[in-house]
Design a protein around this motif. Structure first.
Motif, PDB file in Angstrom:
ATOM      1  N   LYS A   5       0.918  -1.363  -0.033  1.00 56.25           N
ATOM      2  CA  LYS A   5       0.275   0.071   0.398  1.00 56.25           C
ATOM      3  C   LYS A   5       0.737   1.479   0.005  1.00 56.25           C
ATOM      4  CE  LYS A   5      -4.268  -2.008   0.531  1.00 56.25           C
ATOM      5  NZ  LYS A   5      -5.572  -1.493  -0.470  1.00 56.25           N
ATOM      6  N   HIS A   6       1.214   1.350  -0.969  1.00 54.93           N
ATOM      7  CA  HIS A   6       2.179   3.042  -1.180  1.00 54.93           C
ATOM      8  C   HIS A   6       1.535   4.632  -1.200  1.00 54.93           C
ATOM      9  CE1 HIS A   6       6.297   3.783  -2.803  1.00 54.93           C
ATOM     10  NE2 HIS A   6       5.985   4.845  -3.120  1.00 54.93           N
ATOM     11  N   ALA A   7       1.331   4.502  -2.293  1.00 55.74           N
ATOM     12  CA  ALA A   7       0.241   6.093  -2.489  1.00 55.74           C
ATOM     13  C   ALA A   7      -0.956   5.847  -2.942  1.00 55.74           C
ATOM     14  CB  ALA A   7       0.953   7.126  -3.116  1.00 55.74           C
ATOM     15  N   VAL A   8      -1.834   7.063  -2.537  1.00 53.32           N
ATOM     16  CA  VAL A   8      -3.193   7.330  -2.507  1.00 53.32           C
ATOM     17  C   VAL A   8      -3.812   8.205  -3.486  1.00 53.32           C
ATOM     18  CG1 VAL A   8      -4.383   7.818  -0.722  1.00 53.32           C
ATOM     19  CG2 VAL A   8      -5.918   7.562  -1.626  1.00 53.32           C
ATOM     20  N   LEU A   9      -4.530   8.618  -4.594  1.00 48.26           N
ATOM     21  CA  LEU A   9      -5.120   9.574  -4.964  1.00 48.26           C
ATOM     22  C   LEU A   9      -6.208   9.991  -4.578  1.00 48.26           C
ATOM     23  CD1 LEU A   9      -3.316   8.356  -9.030  1.00 48.26           C
ATOM     24  CD2 LEU A   9      -3.041  11.150  -7.610  1.00 48.26           C
ATOM     25  N   ILE A  10      -6.641  10.741  -4.162  1.00 43.11           N
ATOM     26  CA  ILE A  10      -7.649  11.483  -3.970  1.00 43.11           C
ATOM     27  C   ILE A  10      -7.946  13.038  -4.586  1.00 43.11           C
ATOM     28  CG2 ILE A  10      -9.294  12.285  -1.750  1.00 43.11           C
ATOM     29  CD1 ILE A  10      -6.961  11.109   0.140  1.00 43.11           C
ATOM     30  N   ASN A  11      -9.555  12.226  -5.499  1.00 45.70           N
ATOM     31  CA  ASN A  11     -10.030  13.893  -5.678  1.00 45.70           C
ATOM     32  C   ASN A  11     -11.170  14.378  -5.416  1.00 45.70           C
ATOM     33  OD1 ASN A  11     -13.002  14.817  -7.866  1.00 45.70           O
ATOM     34  ND2 ASN A  11     -10.917  15.301  -8.636  1.00 45.70           N
ATOM     35  N   LEU A  12     -11.400  16.149  -4.432  1.00 44.59           N
ATOM     36  CA  LEU A  12     -11.908  16.639  -2.953  1.00 44.59           C
ATOM     37  C   LEU A  12     -12.055  18.049  -4.545  1.00 44.59           C
ATOM     38  CD1 LEU A  12     -10.062  15.842  -0.015  1.00 44.59           C
ATOM     39  CD2 LEU A  12     -12.376  14.788  -0.882  1.00 44.59           C
ATOM     40  N   GLU A  13     -13.258  18.363  -4.557  1.00 44.11           N
ATOM     41  CA  GLU A  13     -13.400  18.920  -5.215  1.00 44.11           C
ATOM     42  C   GLU A  13     -13.491  19.990  -6.624  1.00 44.11           C
ATOM     43  OE1 GLU A  13     -13.875  22.278  -1.989  1.00 44.11           O
ATOM     44  OE2 GLU A  13     -15.077  21.544  -1.014  1.00 44.11           O
ATOM     45  N   ASP A  14     -13.309  18.696  -7.191  1.00 48.02           N
ATOM     46  CA  ASP A  14     -12.857  18.700  -8.472  1.00 48.02           C
ATOM     47  C   ASP A  14     -11.437  19.145  -8.955  1.00 48.02           C
ATOM     48  OD1 ASP A  14     -15.202  18.485  -9.280  1.00 48.02           O
ATOM     49  OD2 ASP A  14     -15.330  20.191  -9.772  1.00 48.02           O
ATOM     50  N   GLU A  15     -10.155  18.877  -7.899  1.00 46.31           N
ATOM     51  CA  GLU A  15      -8.702  19.133  -8.030  1.00 46.31           C
ATOM     52  C   GLU A  15      -8.203  17.240  -7.081  1.00 46.31           C
ATOM     53  OE1 GLU A  15      -7.149  20.804  -8.335  1.00 46.31           O
ATOM     54  OE2 GLU A  15      -7.633  22.717  -8.417  1.00 46.31           O
ATOM     55  N   TRP A  16      -7.139  17.066  -7.731  1.00 53.06           N
ATOM     56  CA  TRP A  16      -6.623  15.832  -7.494  1.00 53.06           C
ATOM     57  C   TRP A  16      -5.406  16.241  -6.346  1.00 53.06           C
ATOM     58  CZ3 TRP A  16      -8.378  10.480  -8.435  1.00 53.06           C
ATOM     59  CH2 TRP A  16      -9.150  10.977  -9.003  1.00 53.06           C
ATOM     60  N   TYR A  17      -5.799  14.569  -5.306  1.00 54.98           N
ATOM     61  CA  TYR A  17      -4.270  15.047  -4.809  1.00 54.98           C
ATOM     62  C   TYR A  17      -3.930  14.149  -4.069  1.00 54.98           C
ATOM     63  CZ  TYR A  17      -6.800  19.001  -2.767  1.00 54.98           C
ATOM     64  OH  TYR A  17      -7.167  20.711  -2.789  1.00 54.98           O
ATOM     65  N   ILE A  18      -2.812  13.424  -3.910  1.00 52.81           N
ATOM     66  CA  ILE A  18      -1.760  12.432  -3.620  1.00 52.81           C
ATOM     67  C   ILE A  18      -1.445  12.482  -2.291  1.00 52.81           C
ATOM     68  CG2 ILE A  18       0.277  13.548  -4.516  1.00 52.81           C
ATOM     69  CD1 ILE A  18       1.223  10.189  -5.844  1.00 52.81           C
ATOM     70  N   GLU A  19      -1.267  11.643  -1.918  1.00 56.08           N
ATOM     71  CA  GLU A  19      -0.493  11.003  -0.346  1.00 56.08           C
ATOM     72  C   GLU A  19       0.215  10.091   0.022  1.00 56.08           C
ATOM     73  OE1 GLU A  19      -3.099  10.356   4.153  1.00 56.08           O
ATOM     74  OE2 GLU A  19      -3.524  12.010   2.610  1.00 56.08           O
ATOM     75  N   ASP A  20       0.823   9.635   0.672  1.00 54.36           N
ATOM     76  CA  ASP A  20       2.573   8.725   0.995  1.00 54.36           C
ATOM     77  C   ASP A  20       1.433   8.109   1.925  1.00 54.36           C
ATOM     78  OD1 ASP A  20       4.910   7.827   0.230  1.00 54.36           O
ATOM     79  OD2 ASP A  20       4.852   7.492   2.102  1.00 54.36           O
ATOM     80  N   LEU A  21       1.559   6.571   1.896  1.00 58.24           N
ATOM     81  CA  LEU A  21       0.541   5.829   2.516  1.00 58.24           C
ATOM     82  C   LEU A  21       1.703   5.163   3.710  1.00 58.24           C
ATOM     83  CD1 LEU A  21      -2.254   3.992   0.190  1.00 58.24           C
ATOM     84  CD2 LEU A  21      -1.984   6.347   2.149  1.00 58.24           C
ATOM     85  N   GLY A  22       2.972   5.790   4.476  1.00 60.63           N
ATOM     86  CA  GLY A  22       4.275   5.317   4.745  1.00 60.63           C
ATOM     87  C   GLY A  22       4.716   3.880   3.808  1.00 60.63           C
ATOM     88  N   SER A  23       4.829   4.458   2.820  1.00 62.33           N
ATOM     89  CA  SER A  23       5.988   3.664   1.825  1.00 62.33           C
ATOM     90  C   SER A  23       6.921   3.468   2.150  1.00 62.33           C
ATOM     91  CB  SER A  23       5.835   4.080   0.938  1.00 62.33           C
ATOM     92  OG  SER A  23       5.845   5.334   0.385  1.00 62.33           O
ATOM     93  N   SER A  24       7.620   2.366   1.625  1.00 52.44           N
ATOM     94  CA  SER A  24       9.221   2.039   2.131  1.00 52.44           C
ATOM     95  C   SER A  24      10.573   2.522   1.359  1.00 52.44           C
ATOM     96  CB  SER A  24       9.894   1.145   2.076  1.00 52.44           C
ATOM     97  OG  SER A  24       8.712  -0.333   2.778  1.00 52.44           O
ATOM     98  N   ASN A  25       9.539   3.273   0.596  1.00 50.70           N
ATOM     99  CA  ASN A  25      10.882   4.394  -0.275  1.00 50.70           C
ATOM    100  C   ASN A  25      10.410   5.472  -0.479  1.00 50.70           C
ATOM    101  OD1 ASN A  25      13.388   1.767  -0.754  1.00 50.70           O
ATOM    102  ND2 ASN A  25      11.353   0.947  -1.983  1.00 50.70           N
ATOM    103  N   GLY A  26       9.379   6.036  -0.073  1.00 52.42           N
ATOM    104  CA  GLY A  26       8.730   6.980  -0.287  1.00 52.42           C
ATOM    105  C   GLY A  26       7.594   7.743  -1.470  1.00 52.42           C
ATOM    106  N   THR A  27       7.225   8.827  -1.722  1.00 49.31           N
ATOM    107  CA  THR A  27       6.424   9.193  -3.353  1.00 49.31           C
ATOM    108  C   THR A  27       7.257  10.691  -3.062  1.00 49.31           C
ATOM    109  OG1 THR A  27       4.927   8.283  -2.623  1.00 49.31           O
ATOM    110  CG2 THR A  27       4.290   9.739  -3.920  1.00 49.31           C
ATOM    111  N   PHE A  28       7.560  10.533  -4.177  1.00 52.51           N
ATOM    112  CA  PHE A  28       8.015  11.824  -4.589  1.00 52.51           C
ATOM    113  C   PHE A  28       7.016  12.968  -5.622  1.00 52.51           C
ATOM    114  CE2 PHE A  28      11.470   9.044  -3.439  1.00 52.51           C
ATOM    115  CZ  PHE A  28      12.424  10.068  -2.648  1.00 52.51           C
ATOM    116  N   PHE A  29       7.018  14.237  -5.105  1.00 52.43           N
ATOM    117  CA  PHE A  29       6.004  14.945  -5.753  1.00 52.43           C
ATOM    118  C   PHE A  29       7.473  15.517  -6.447  1.00 52.43           C
ATOM    119  CE2 PHE A  29       3.847  18.500  -6.226  1.00 52.43           C
ATOM    120  CZ  PHE A  29       2.547  18.516  -7.081  1.00 52.43           C
TER     121      PHE A  29
END
Length: 765
Positions: A148-172
């Protein structure tokens, strides 16, 4: 059919205008309700997904019957997995838009009021999980990606990304995500070393990877002093290519490979992976590039499986379970065809084990554990027979066909190998690019029939002319300028100033290194037995020869000299013999302090055994007046001091032979300047200064001080001499100097290890 609102032509079967969303049928009929579906705010069911059209589909509700219509959308409407233009739907049916999330009619109606009247303010909030597990919405099957690495969330017409405590990280945009981050269409998201845009992530399918790997050299030059090794190399290598890097001796092949994989920095220019500098974003691409040098850099004392297990422990952090690591080891064993030899010792030319070709596979297996998208191999088939050579080349070709980049340097320029390679990079003697293009067209480009003849032609013309010819060729347009045509508009940080803090893995890696080193010592039974037998044998000889009361000073001198020799011998080849292994493992995060600490831990156990055996035998046979613990402490401190000196020598020299040659140079002064061969009091001032920095002189003084304190006297020529007088008058030592000597030896250990760490750092830079 003309839309009354926008006056645009629509197909006759459409119930909603695909351009403006205006209802075409059912507009004034009370028994018909229309649910519009799409990305536009006018839709009753709003889905925020760039692959969904503004007005994508519509559901007609008439007499409790439901009909789904596609509005000639860009990416289609699917009913029960089949693409449709229209179709009746019931509660058992599922449908999706642009092959996205599945809906059913109940799910759609839940977005409306109880009486079934459409609510124009309703929209679906999408939440897409990303990870390696098949339970995720977006599955990326790579070991560097957490379950379980990350999650994409759509709120009010905008997409967000959030890391789920992954081993190697999510980079933006090259920055590690710490908190939820809003994502635009041109932002770059890096997960497991692979770079995605928002749209690529939303469209990602495990059976067909959308995000391709691109490795680019941009005008790179490399010089040593005034001598140019490589001159203005620009090229782009893409997924699926199996590239041979060839050229005459001294053309800079290995240098170019080391530049492309980030092991050395160019004098000028840059190397980019997926359009991001590998030199300024190293943390992002951990495990994304694998490098296998020409020599086999694996411990011959381990079995194939054990070697790979330790490699997995070093490459994967504590967030990976033991089950995951063992699973990855087994996967690599299966992929490389090593199942039958997994329990066999690796061995070498002296100690028979697996074959040369299998050793190459184990070497490669270390890198494949992290599932890199780019593999570099320096002369992977050197020393192999033709059959094994062909097998290894075909294995590498299969790896490249998995949408990976494989780059090798080779001197095996045969037609059979040329047929396996997909592309060639050919360098001239002065480090310029003579050719980069398809292997199948290389011989025609150079006007020869056989691949071996390319080098002959290269030497016939001026070196600069080949570079000029290449820049004027179609291959330059297709393969060098390809990047300019394929580069996306993704944001990236070419020179990221953010210091990404790595998780503290030093203790974990120290434990793995110590465990592995201990196993190596246990498996190397002959060498370890010799080291352990030396101490009791020498102690027995000393006990047999020096058994008279007036020879105690001889006993102490020989014990000190013996422990110095054993300490240096224990460690003098330990670093230099595996310097290539350390360099390789440093690239995957093994730090100098963890490496040195593991050496000290295991070798200290050896020193404890040696000090114990020396002490036990000498005290059992010779009448000396120090306690067991005191003598053990003196010998152990001497051994550790000498051990540290041996590690320092091992970090300075370049070969094991040179390390052996340094032993007499270091050891003999310890004998001469100990203060016993020539009494300390008889030395001149300069010699005394040199003597004072010797391990032997300090340890010998400590031994004599303790003997004189316990016995009260020494025997010399049959006469009893008080210990204090003997030590100070006859030898020239100070009876009150013990604390200073101990502090000095402890300081020497610290200084030796500090310099050793510095020398190791210099070797890896």
């Amino acid at each position: 059919m003309i839309c009354e609102n926008c006056r645009k032509e629509n197909s006759s079967h459409l119930i909603v205008c695909k351009y403006c969303g205006e209802l075409i049928i059912g507009k004034n009929k009370k028994n018909i309700k229309i649910i519009r579906i799409g990305r536009n705010d006018l839709n009753e069911l709003k889905i925020i997904n760039p692959n969904v059209s503004q007005f994508h589909a519509a559901i007609k509700i008439e007499d409790n019957e439901y009909t789904l219509y596609d509005l000639e959308s860009s990416n289609g409407t699917y009913l029960n997995g089949q693409k449709i233009t229209s179709g009746r739907i019931s509660s058992k049916d599922s449908f999706s838009f642009a092959a996205g999330d599945e809906f059913n009619i109940e799910k759609v109606l839940m977005s409306f009021s109880k009486n079934g009247i459409p609510n124009s303010n309703t929209s679906f909030t999408k939440k897409l999980t990303i990870g390696r597990s098949h339970e995720n919405d977006i599955v990326i099957p790579n070991i560097k990606v957490s379950k379980k690495h990350a999650v994409l969330i759509n709120l009010e017409d905008e997409w967000y990304i959030e890391d789920l405590g992954s081993s190697n990280g999510t980079f933006f945009n090259s920055q590690r995500i710490i908190r939820r981050q809003i994502v635009r269409s041109n932002d770059s998201i890096i997960i497991g070393g692979a770079c995605f845009s928002l749209q690529e992530l939303l469209n990602y399918k495990t059976e067909k990877k959308i995000c391709k790997t691109s490795l680019s050299a941009e005008n790179i030059c490399y010089a040593v002093g005034k001598k140019k090794i490589l001159d203005d190399i620009t090229l782009t290598i893409n997924s699926g290519q199996f590239v041979g890097l060839i050229g005459p001796s001294g053309s800079g092949k290995t240098t170019l490979m080391l530049l492309l994989n980030g092991m050395i920095k160019p004098t000028s220019g840059d190397v980019q992976l997926n359009f991001q500098s590998i030199f300024n974003n190293k943390n992002i691409f951990d495990g994304e590039m694998g490098y296998v040098p020409q020599d086999d850099i694996i411990h011959r004392e381990l079995t194939v499986e054990s070697s790979l297990k330790y490699a997995a422990d070093l490459r994967f952090n504590e967030k990976y379970s033991e089950e995951e690591k063992l699973g990855q080891v087994q996967k690599v064993i299966d992929e490389l065809g090593l199942e039958e030899t997994k329990d066999v010792l690796i061995g070498d030319s002296e100690k028979r084990g697996i074959s040369g070709g299998q050793r190459k596979r184990v070497n490669l297996g270390h890198e494949l554990l992290t599932e890199p998208n780019i593999l570099f191999l320096d002369e992977p088939t050197s020393g192999l027979d033709p059959v094994t050579d062909y097998e290894v080349m075909n294995l590498l070709k299969k790896i490249s066909q998995q949408d990976k980049i494989v780059i090798i340097t080779t001197h095996a320029i045969t037609k059979r190998n040329f047929d396996i390679l997909t592309h060639l990079i050919i360098l001239t003697q002065n480090g310029k690019l003579a050719y980069y293009g398809p292997t199948s067209e290389a011989t025609a480009y150079f006007g020869v029939k056989d691949p071996e003849a390319i080098f002959e032609v290269l030497n016939k013309h001026k070196k600069e002319s080949w570079n000029t010819k290449y820049k004027e060729s179609k291959y330059y347009q297709d393969f060098v300028q390809l990047k300019a045509r394929t580069k996306t508009d993704l944001k990236y940080e070419k020179k990221s100033e953010v210091n990404i803090t790595k998780q503290k893995q030093g203790l974990s890696k120290y434990k793995t290194l110590t465990k592995r080193y201990f196993e190596i010592k246990l498996r190397d039974k002959t060498s370890t037995a010799i080291l352990l037998l030396q101490a009791p044998l020498i102690a027995l000889i000393i006990s047999m020869v020096f058994d008279k009361p007036d020879e105690k000073q001889n006993v102490y001198f020989l014990l000190i000299i013996t422990t110095i020799f054993l300490g240096i011998q224990n460690s003098v080849k330990e670093i230099v013999s595996e310097q290539a292994i350390f360099k390789r493992e440093n690239l995957i995060g093994v730090k100098i302090i963890s490496y040195l600490a593991s050496k000290l831990t295991v070798l200290s156990i050896l020193c404890i055994l040696q000090a114990f055996l020396l002490t036990f035998i000498v005290i059992s046979f010779i009448n000396i007046h120090v306690t067991f613990l005191t003598l053990f402490g003196i010998l152990f401190l001497t051994l550790i001091s000498s051990l540290s000196l041996g590690l320092l020598i091992s970090s300075i020299v370049k070969t094991s032979e040179a390390a052996n040659g340094m032993v007499p140079i270091i050891f003999i002064p310890q004998i001469i300047l100990s203060g016993f061969v020539k009494m300390y009091k008889e030395m001149n001032d300069l010699t005394k200064i040199l003597s004072d920095i010797m391990i032997s002189r300090r340890s010998f003084e400590i031994a004599l001080i303790n003997e004189s304190s316990n016995s009260g006297y020494f025997l010399s020529a049959g006469s009893k001499i008080p210990g204090k007088i003997y030590v100070e008058k006859y030898i020239g030592f100070s009876i009150s100097n013990q604390s200073n000597d101990i502090i000095f030896l402890l300081s020497l250990i610290f200084v030796f290890l500090l310099i050793t760490a510095y020398m190791l750092k210099r070797k890896i830079l």
